[in-house]
Design a protein around this motif. Structure first.
Motif, PDB file in Angstrom:
ATOM      1  N   ARG A  21       0.841  -1.193   0.000  1.00  0.00           N
ATOM      2  CA  ARG A  21       0.000   0.000   0.000  1.00  0.00           C
ATOM      3  C   ARG A  21       0.877   1.244   0.000  1.00  0.00           C
ATOM      4  O   ARG A  21       1.505   1.578   1.006  1.00  0.00           O
ATOM      5  CB  ARG A  21      -0.922   0.005   1.222  1.00  0.00           C
ATOM      6  N   THR A  22       0.956   1.900  -1.136  1.00  0.00           N
ATOM      7  CA  THR A  22       1.704   3.156  -1.335  1.00  0.00           C
ATOM      8  C   THR A  22       3.082   3.104  -0.672  1.00  0.00           C
ATOM      9  O   THR A  22       3.439   3.980   0.116  1.00  0.00           O
ATOM     10  CB  THR A  22       0.903   4.363  -0.816  1.00  0.00           C
ATOM     11  N   VAL A  23       3.841   2.075  -0.996  1.00  0.00           N
ATOM     12  CA  VAL A  23       5.167   1.872  -0.399  1.00  0.00           C
ATOM     13  C   VAL A  23       6.185   2.776  -1.089  1.00  0.00           C
ATOM     14  O   VAL A  23       6.325   2.763  -2.317  1.00  0.00           O
ATOM     15  CB  VAL A  23       5.586   0.393  -0.514  1.00  0.00           C
ATOM     16  N   VAL A  36       4.318   2.611  -4.406  1.00  0.00           N
ATOM     17  CA  VAL A  36       4.008   1.359  -5.107  1.00  0.00           C
ATOM     18  C   VAL A  36       2.868   0.642  -4.387  1.00  0.00           C
ATOM     19  O   VAL A  36       2.942   0.394  -3.179  1.00  0.00           O
ATOM     20  CB  VAL A  36       5.249   0.449  -5.184  1.00  0.00           C
ATOM     21  N   SER A  37       1.823   0.297  -5.137  1.00  0.00           N
ATOM     22  CA  SER A  37       0.682  -0.421  -4.579  1.00  0.00           C
ATOM     23  C   SER A  37       0.298  -1.565  -5.506  1.00  0.00           C
ATOM     24  O   SER A  37       0.199  -1.378  -6.717  1.00  0.00           O
ATOM     25  CB  SER A  37      -0.524   0.512  -4.412  1.00  0.00           C
ATOM     26  N   CYS A  38       0.108  -2.745  -4.927  1.00  0.00           N
ATOM     27  CA  CYS A  38      -0.396  -3.893  -5.685  1.00  0.00           C
ATOM     28  C   CYS A  38      -0.747  -5.001  -4.705  1.00  0.00           C
ATOM     29  O   CYS A  38      -0.356  -4.964  -3.539  1.00  0.00           O
ATOM     30  CB  CYS A  38       0.615  -4.394  -6.715  1.00  0.00           C
ATOM     31  N   ILE A  67      15.364  -4.095   4.631  1.00  0.00           N
ATOM     32  CA  ILE A  67      15.274  -2.665   4.883  1.00  0.00           C
ATOM     33  C   ILE A  67      13.803  -2.333   5.113  1.00  0.00           C
ATOM     34  O   ILE A  67      12.913  -3.111   4.751  1.00  0.00           O
ATOM     35  CB  ILE A  67      15.833  -1.822   3.718  1.00  0.00           C
ATOM     36  N   GLY A  68      13.549  -1.202   5.702  1.00  0.00           N
ATOM     37  CA  GLY A  68      12.179  -0.778   5.937  1.00  0.00           C
ATOM     38  C   GLY A  68      11.759   0.297   4.954  1.00  0.00           C
ATOM     39  O   GLY A  68      12.584   1.102   4.496  1.00  0.00           O
ATOM     40  N   ALA A  69      10.497   0.312   4.614  1.00  0.00           N
ATOM     41  CA  ALA A  69       9.962   1.380   3.769  1.00  0.00           C
ATOM     42  C   ALA A  69       9.888   2.677   4.570  1.00  0.00           C
ATOM     43  O   ALA A  69       9.693   2.665   5.787  1.00  0.00           O
ATOM     44  CB  ALA A  69       8.588   0.989   3.246  1.00  0.00           C
ATOM     45  N   LEU A  75       1.605  -5.720   3.816  1.00  0.00           N
ATOM     46  CA  LEU A  75       0.801  -6.657   4.587  1.00  0.00           C
ATOM     47  C   LEU A  75       1.066  -8.078   4.126  1.00  0.00           C
ATOM     48  O   LEU A  75       1.184  -8.345   2.924  1.00  0.00           O
ATOM     49  CB  LEU A  75      -0.685  -6.344   4.429  1.00  0.00           C
ATOM     50  N   CYS A  76       1.157  -8.972   5.081  1.00  0.00           N
ATOM     51  CA  CYS A  76       1.294 -10.402   4.821  1.00  0.00           C
ATOM     52  C   CYS A  76       0.084 -11.080   5.454  1.00  0.00           C
ATOM     53  O   CYS A  76      -0.037 -11.094   6.690  1.00  0.00           O
ATOM     54  CB  CYS A  76       2.602 -10.931   5.414  1.00  0.00           C
TER      55      CYS A  76
END
Length: 259
Positions: A21-23, A36-38, A67-69, A75-76
């Motif tokens: 979600r909007t990474v 990035v969203s998908c 690494i962190g966004a 989400l997993c």
């Protein structure tokens, strides 16, 4: 040699759904990923395609929590994927283009170390490991230190760990540019195809258009950190309006936009 492709899952019924979600992720002033969203459903073979610097490796590193966004959420199965969620992280394995392996360890000892780190089910692991090593032509090298192997052999040693462990999500950075010989590449393709049938989710990065044409359920095209396409090959061909090579058509458009 006939490939065995033995199912190696400790729990073949489990499947993982991933949602971005909007990474976004930046390195200084350079935006590596831009909103990035998908949604990635279980049992998909996803090719992440893009030129150098497109954000492909950064995407896999964020998915693996290496690494962190900076912004956005991953989400997993509906749960936020963070570094402190070892239960979620153990459901996936990231294989970088230059895998981190312990050079002083033998190939077989490296496999054992990986299973301990993941606290994986070890029932039948010896047979699974032998089958995978045989498929990759590594069985004669099982007791050799990884540091003494060629680059392609070392990559196959790391790949053997992934194939034997068989996590629910496979994340591979440039496996087709890893230095593996044709037999190793075909073994990877065969195992990956069989794993997807069992509901595993596989994402791999590449710059090789021909590979994507023949080896992907869905294609993710990144350009300067932005998600420019997220479609099946059939959808991309339809959007290409008769283009014989829809991926090359997309890349021509992206290059012209960048000029």
């Amino acid at each position: 040699m006939r490939l065995v492709c033995t199912p190696v899952a400790a729990n073949p019924e489990t499947k993982v759904r991933i949602e971005l979600r909007t990474v976004s992720k930046s390195y200084g002033r350079t935006r590596a990923l831009d909103r990035v969203s998908c949604e990635i459903e279980p049992g998909q073979l996803v090719a992440v395609l893009g030129a150098n610097g497109a954000g492909k490796s950064t995407l896999l590193r964020c998915l693996s929590t290496v690494i962190g966004a900076d912004k956005g959420t991953i989400l997993c199965d509906g749960q936020p994927l963070r570094r402190d969620r070892l239960d979620l992280r153990r459901r996936m394995l990231f294989l970088p283009d230059f895998p981190l392996v312990y050079g002083g360890y033998s190939v077989i000892r490296h496999l054992g170390m990986l299973f301990r780190v993941y606290e994986a089910e070890t029932t039948g692991v010896e047979d699974r490991a032998v089958a995978v090593l045989r498929d990759l032509d590594l069985l004669p090298l099982a007791n050799r230190p990884v540091a003494t192997l060629s680059r392609g052999q070392a990559y196959k040693a790391a790949l053997a760990g992934l194939l034997t462990l068989d996590p629910e999500v496979w994340l591979l950075d440039e496996p087709f540019a890893s230095g593996m010989d044709p037999h190793g590449i075909q073994a990877f393709r065969d195992h990956a195809t069989e794993a997807v049938r069992r509901g595993r989710t596989i994402l791999y990065t590449t710059q090789i258009l021909d590979v994507v044409e023949r080896f992907a359920d869905r294609v993710m095209v990144l350009h300067e950190g932005e998600l420019r396409a997220w479609d099946t090959m059939a959808q991309l061909r339809e959007q290409g309006r008769g283009e014989t090579d829809p991926l090359e058509h997309i890349f021509r458009q992206l290059r012209s936009e960048s000029v």
